[in-house]
Write a protein that holds these residues in place. Structure first.
Motif, short mmCIF file in Angstrom:
data_model
loop_
_atom_site.label_atom_id
_atom_site.label_comp_id
_atom_site.label_asym_id
_atom_site.label_seq_id
_atom_site.Cartn_x
_atom_site.Cartn_y
_atom_site.Cartn_z
N UNK A 194 -33.89 -4.98 -23.87
CA UNK A 194 -34.00 -5.02 -22.40
C UNK A 194 -35.31 -5.69 -22.01
N UNK A 195 -35.41 -6.07 -20.73
CA UNK A 195 -36.70 -6.58 -20.25
C UNK A 195 -37.53 -5.40 -19.77
N UNK A 196 -38.85 -5.52 -19.91
CA UNK A 196 -39.77 -4.50 -19.38
C UNK A 196 -40.36 -4.93 -18.06
N UNK A 197 -40.58 -6.26 -17.93
CA UNK A 197 -41.21 -6.78 -16.71
C UNK A 197 -40.27 -7.74 -15.97
N UNK A 198 -38.97 -7.46 -16.07
CA UNK A 198 -37.95 -8.20 -15.31
C UNK A 198 -38.03 -9.71 -15.56
#
Length: 619
Positions: A194-198
């Protein structure tokens, strides 16, 4: 030179934040601007009415529906608090018009300290390969050493922060940006999950693969104020700053040696009077809406004694709908009723009490300056009662002119009611406990859906600041007999409520019909499609009387509810009532407006309206 700015904005909070960003840009700019907002339905409603009523010259606004873009990014798992909207900037080549060649993209938590044209000018420094302008990330996030198993997405060195982006859209479209970022994201998600910082993670992974595409901006174009950043190395003097980015969840409480200066700069725009930004730009044509307002003003006679009253009627007030989080789930039985009222900052303390007495939906228009709106926000967020109530729509109408535009405020609150019925009241009244459910039952019993009934809630008052509120009609009657309560305006203006027939009400057990009489101004429950209030009446006097008269002209029946009551709580006299009492010209103008209202009523309703003139003459 037209400068294009894009912003993703979703929900009530971001819609408030973006206004501060826009103010900081407008304050410094000398060029026409075109804002492009990617919005959800909430932000679209708020921002479209805000810009329409703000009427800032040389500003265009376009909206793009985030709903239509979600499918492009919904497949990406994202842990960032911004949710799916934090990925929307990836879709801009697709979302924005195909003839738009370049755009500045901004987060909503940005404050400008300089003219945005300076940033726009940097496009000219791009090489023929570069397509994305970014400032280096000022935290150690992408270095991967923040904690033991910290594993960030790949990035070039420290990586880049996507709070401020210069996008050369035509170049990105040409190289197939859409496919390229997708492939990058798909590849990295196989290991990262997943992304952490979009969007920032995907931009960085993409740039690591394609470093020739990035143009590194000087770091003062995005001074990042999260904790543990190197932002202080960005500038030697505070005056070097161009853009401040509040990218910490802590926002104004972040640690930085100059945070006091940054906070003051931010608060300046937060509380800055947005009306001052309506000034024309040198050499730019004005907008059609501004021209029609100017024409209307020119038609007024400045020598007319009532010029100020007439001017008020055509003033365009800036409007921020749904200023706080709002959620309303429609009732299944179509009997729901909204309490509709208006207030200024001096009546804020009534809100908690009203909430304790009325659990149903509420629509409030609040007349405030920008600074007062922030004061209200702090008050609401600190109040245990208000912060848990989501079914209250707070609509800020920004101050303009010298009168309190009471009927404009009522109309705005009325238009924003989302239920089939409305209870038209004033903020100084506390409804009896249980009034909300009693009204819903009465709406069914008296068939409000198919009749033109206006249900009258009898009004009482106390002159005591501390009142033991009656729990029932029997208790109210004994307080009336003891002299701790009075029928409303009993001492000063009995005519306003005399037709309610309080003597009959004392023993009534069923609803009863009463006839309209001159100066009748009860508080009523009606269908939401009732006539609006007449906005020529501002300040004190005739603002409700004229509305009730129009209900009567439209053949509404006034039906008094036998087991309903409301009590007016004492307060200092309003500024406008003091003016009415002390100024003969104020009273003269009110008489003039009344006469003109009568003439308009006659034109609208013909012979039926003659009785109002007769009734007036008989007084």
């Amino acid at each position: 030179l037209l400068i294009h700015v894009a912003c993703v904005c979703a929900g009530h909070n971001a819609s408030r934040d973006v206004v501060t960003l826009v103010k900081s840009i407008l304050f410094h700019r000398r060029n026409p601007l075109h804002f492009h907002f990617i919005t959800d339905a909430v932000a679209h409603q708020i921002l479209s009415s805000l810009f329409q009523s703000w009427m800032v010259p040389s500003v265009q606004v376009s909206f793009y529906d985030a709903e239509e873009l979600k499918s492009n990014v919904a497949w990406i798992p994202n842990k960032h608090y911004s949710g799916i909207y934090g990925l929307m900037k990836l879709t801009l080549t697709k979302a924005l018009p195909s003839n738009l060649t370049k755009v500045i993209v901004l987060d909503t938590d940005i404050t400008f300290a300089t003219d945005i044209a300076e940033l726009w000018a940097i496009f000219r420094k791009f090489t023929d390969k570069q397509a994305i302008g970014l400032v280096e990330n000022q935290s150690d996030w992408y270095l991967g050493n923040l904690w033991k198993n910290h594993k960030p997405w790949p990035a070039l060195g420290r990586g880049f922060n996507t709070g401020v982006i210069l996008l050369l859209l035509e170049r990105l479209r040409r190289i197939g940006w859409e496919q390229m970022w997708r492939l990058t994201a798909e590849r990295e998600l196989m290991s990262m999950l997943s992304t952490s910082l979009a969007d920032q993670d995907i931009f960085n992974a993409f740039i690591k693969q394609n470093p020739v595409l990035v143009h590194q901006l000087p770091c003062f174009w995005n001074v990042q104020l999260s904790d543990h950043t190197r932002s202080e190395q960005c500038y030697t003097e505070v005056s070097d700053l161009k853009v401040i980015h509040w990218n910490s969840p802590k926002k104004l409480r972040v640690k930085n040696k100059h945070v006091e200066f940054f906070r003051n700069l931010y608060l300046t725009f937060l509380e800055y009077d947005g009306n001052l930004l309506r000034r024309e730009l040198f050499g730019c044509p004005s907008q059609p809406s501004a021209d029609s307002l100017r024409n209307a003003l020119e038609e007024l006679d400045e020598d007319d004694q009532c010029y100020d009253f007439r001017r008020e009627r055509i003033a365009l007030h800036r409007l921020h709908l749904y200023f706080l989080q709002y959620q309303y789930i429609p009732a299944e039985d179509d009997t729901d009723v909204t309490l509709v009222a208006q207030l200024s900052i001096d009546r804020l303390q009534m809100l908690e009490a009203i909430c304790n007495h009325w659990e149903g939906p509420i629509s409030l228009a609040l007349y405030m300056s920008d600074a007062e709106a922030q004061q209200f926000l702090r008050y609401a967020q600190a109040s245990d009662v208000l912060k848990h109530r989501k079914n209250i729509g707070y609509h800020i109408v920004y101050k303009e002119g010298q009168f309190y535009p009471v009927n404009l405020l009522r109309n705005i609150a009325l238009r924003q009611a989302n239920t089939p019925y409305v209870f038209l009241t004033d903020v100084d009244f506390l409804p009896m406990y249980g009034l909300y459910s009693y009204l819903r039952k009465s709406i069914v019993q008296l068939d409000l859906a198919h009749t033109k009934n206006a249900l009258v809630v009898p009004a009482f008052e106390t002159l005591r600041y501390r009142l033991s509120f009656p729990k029932s009609k029997a208790e109210l009657l004994s307080m009336l007999d003891m002299g701790t309560l009075y029928t409303f305006r009993y001492h000063v203006w009995t005519k306003g409520h005399a037709p309610t027939n309080y003597a009959k009400w004392r023993t009534a057990t069923t609803a009863y019909k009463v006839e309209w009489e001159a100066d009748f101004e009860p508080y009523v429950v009606v269908r939401r499609d009732c006539p609006e209030y007449d906005q020529r009446f501002v300040g004190f006097g005739w603002n409700k009387v004229s509305h009730i008269m129009e209900l009567d002209a439209q053949e509404y029946d006034f039906v008094v509810l036998p087991n309903a009551f409301m009590i007016h709580m004492p307060h200092a006299p309003s500024f406008d009532i003091s003016k009415f009492r002390s100024s003969s010209s104020y009273r003269h103008c009110l008489t003039t407006l009344k006469e003109e209202f009568h003439q308009d009523l006659s034109r609208k309703y013909g012979a039926a309206a003659l009785k109002y003139l007769t009734a007036e003459r008989n007084i």
